[in-house]
Design a protein around this motif. Sequence first.
Motif, PDB file in Angstrom:
ATOM      1  N   LYS A 137      41.350  53.186  30.044  1.00  0.00           N
ATOM      2  CA  LYS A 137      42.060  53.367  31.600  1.00  0.00           C
ATOM      3  C   LYS A 137      41.572  51.670  31.620  1.00  0.00           C
ATOM      4  O   LYS A 137      41.789  50.727  31.328  1.00  0.00           O
ATOM      5  N   VAL A 169      34.503  48.392  29.677  1.00  0.00           N
ATOM      6  CA  VAL A 169      35.622  49.385  30.287  1.00  0.00           C
ATOM      7  C   VAL A 169      36.196  50.189  28.974  1.00  0.00           C
ATOM      8  O   VAL A 169      36.579  49.790  28.428  1.00  0.00           O
ATOM      9  N   ASP A 170      36.351  51.425  29.171  1.00  0.00           N
ATOM     10  CA  ASP A 170      37.129  52.244  28.366  1.00  0.00           C
ATOM     11  C   ASP A 170      38.500  52.243  28.164  1.00  0.00           C
ATOM     12  O   ASP A 170      39.309  51.490  29.334  1.00  0.00           O
ATOM     13  N   THR A 230      40.288  49.463  40.247  1.00  0.00           N
ATOM     14  CA  THR A 230      40.465  50.059  39.023  1.00  0.00           C
ATOM     15  C   THR A 230      41.522  51.298  39.067  1.00  0.00           C
ATOM     16  O   THR A 230      42.062  52.403  40.166  1.00  0.00           O
ATOM     17  N   GLU A 278      35.448  56.450  38.749  1.00  0.00           N
ATOM     18  CA  GLU A 278      34.159  56.750  37.876  1.00  0.00           C
ATOM     19  C   GLU A 278      34.375  55.030  37.257  1.00  0.00           C
ATOM     20  O   GLU A 278      33.840  55.058  37.236  1.00  0.00           O
ATOM     21  N   THR A 279      35.271  54.542  36.890  1.00  0.00           N
ATOM     22  CA  THR A 279      35.661  52.895  36.333  1.00  0.00           C
ATOM     23  C   THR A 279      35.549  51.866  38.039  1.00  0.00           C
ATOM     24  O   THR A 279      34.740  50.897  36.818  1.00  0.00           O
ATOM     25  N   ALA A 338      41.416  48.890  34.838  1.00  0.00           N
ATOM     26  CA  ALA A 338      40.168  47.498  35.481  1.00  0.00           C
ATOM     27  C   ALA A 338      41.338  46.626  35.856  1.00  0.00           C
ATOM     28  O   ALA A 338      41.510  45.472  34.204  1.00  0.00           O
TER      29      ALA A 338
END
Length: 371
Positions: free
Chosen positions: A221, A217-218, A251, A255-256, A223
């Motif tokens: 961002k 995961v970015d 999240t 998108e995540t 989660a």
Amino acid sequence: MTDEKWIDIRRDLHRIPELGFQEFKTQQYLREYVETLPQDFLTVTPWETGLFVFVEGTVGSQTIAYRTDIDGLPIKEETGFSFESIHEGQMHACGHDLHMTIALGALTEIVYDRPEANVVFLFQPAEEGPGGAEPMLASEPMKRYAPDFVFALHVDPKREVGYVASKPGLLFANTSELFIDFHGKGGHAAYPHETRDMMMAASAFNVQLQQVVGRMVDPLKSAVVTLGKMEAGTVQNIIPEHARVEGTIRTTDAETMDVVKQSIEQMLEGIEVRYGCKTTVDYGANYYMVDNDEDYVERFKQAIEKTNVTYIEAESAMTGEDFGYMLKELPGFMFWLGVDSESGLHTSRLNPNEDAIDIGIEAIVAMIREG
């Protein structure tokens, strides 16, 4: 001090919690109360185990929707209340009994002192699962009433009575349930080489799962992936042929959520190869994030300034609410209502302060009149 009438209604509703799309007694109770109100400008439309209650405004230049959830949870109550749940293993442990009472209180004020706008009250079933907001949004009555915006509240045990809280943008996260079954070959503990041990497979998956957020995961961002339940085996000397894990994914953007699910499925492919097994994954109920409209949050703040209620800025939370599906299609917002309970949401001893009922009614009516 909240009127005894609303306290009595809240306690009546607290006694009869029902699970999603099984809210038959609750629906009947709500209908019977609504039938006591003047009917001249009021239309009631049953939908599944919920209701649409439409109040025609004096002008009708717009239609405002207010949503309340009506279902309970599969939790055994341990409050010791004189008005405890009469349904064994079911409880209003998320405050939906207060939610409904507050909605009835606001409806009553609106019926007796009609605003310019039309108002439709959405008594929505199955918020806790499998999810009633999305099908209610797509229903014929919703299309017919075509609200211009929608709003809702949720009780907050951590905040004091007299306070409401909201914020523009993300209030609640995207959420998904997670159920995974592992199927292998069982056998005697003395002959592990002849088996495909699903306790090992499920355990290995659990350890690997913790890498998803950290490596897939970015980092800019957010989660959360959590397993809360694992089942495997029958007795101490038999290697289990089946294991099941249950958990949740949360999240801060849609998108995540897709990235996390894709990573889980890739991980399971590796588990199948490594442990010679088959896996199945079910994401259960999925809720879209509660993304508040900035303009309507500002209108709400302005409306609250004209009341005795205090507005404070909320923080984003990883909790989930299927009201997010309504906000995906309609502008609007959700706000927290302080109820000052020592026990939290989804606990067997949740004890919201009933003085919050009047505060909730006042906040809703103020927003409806603000438009």
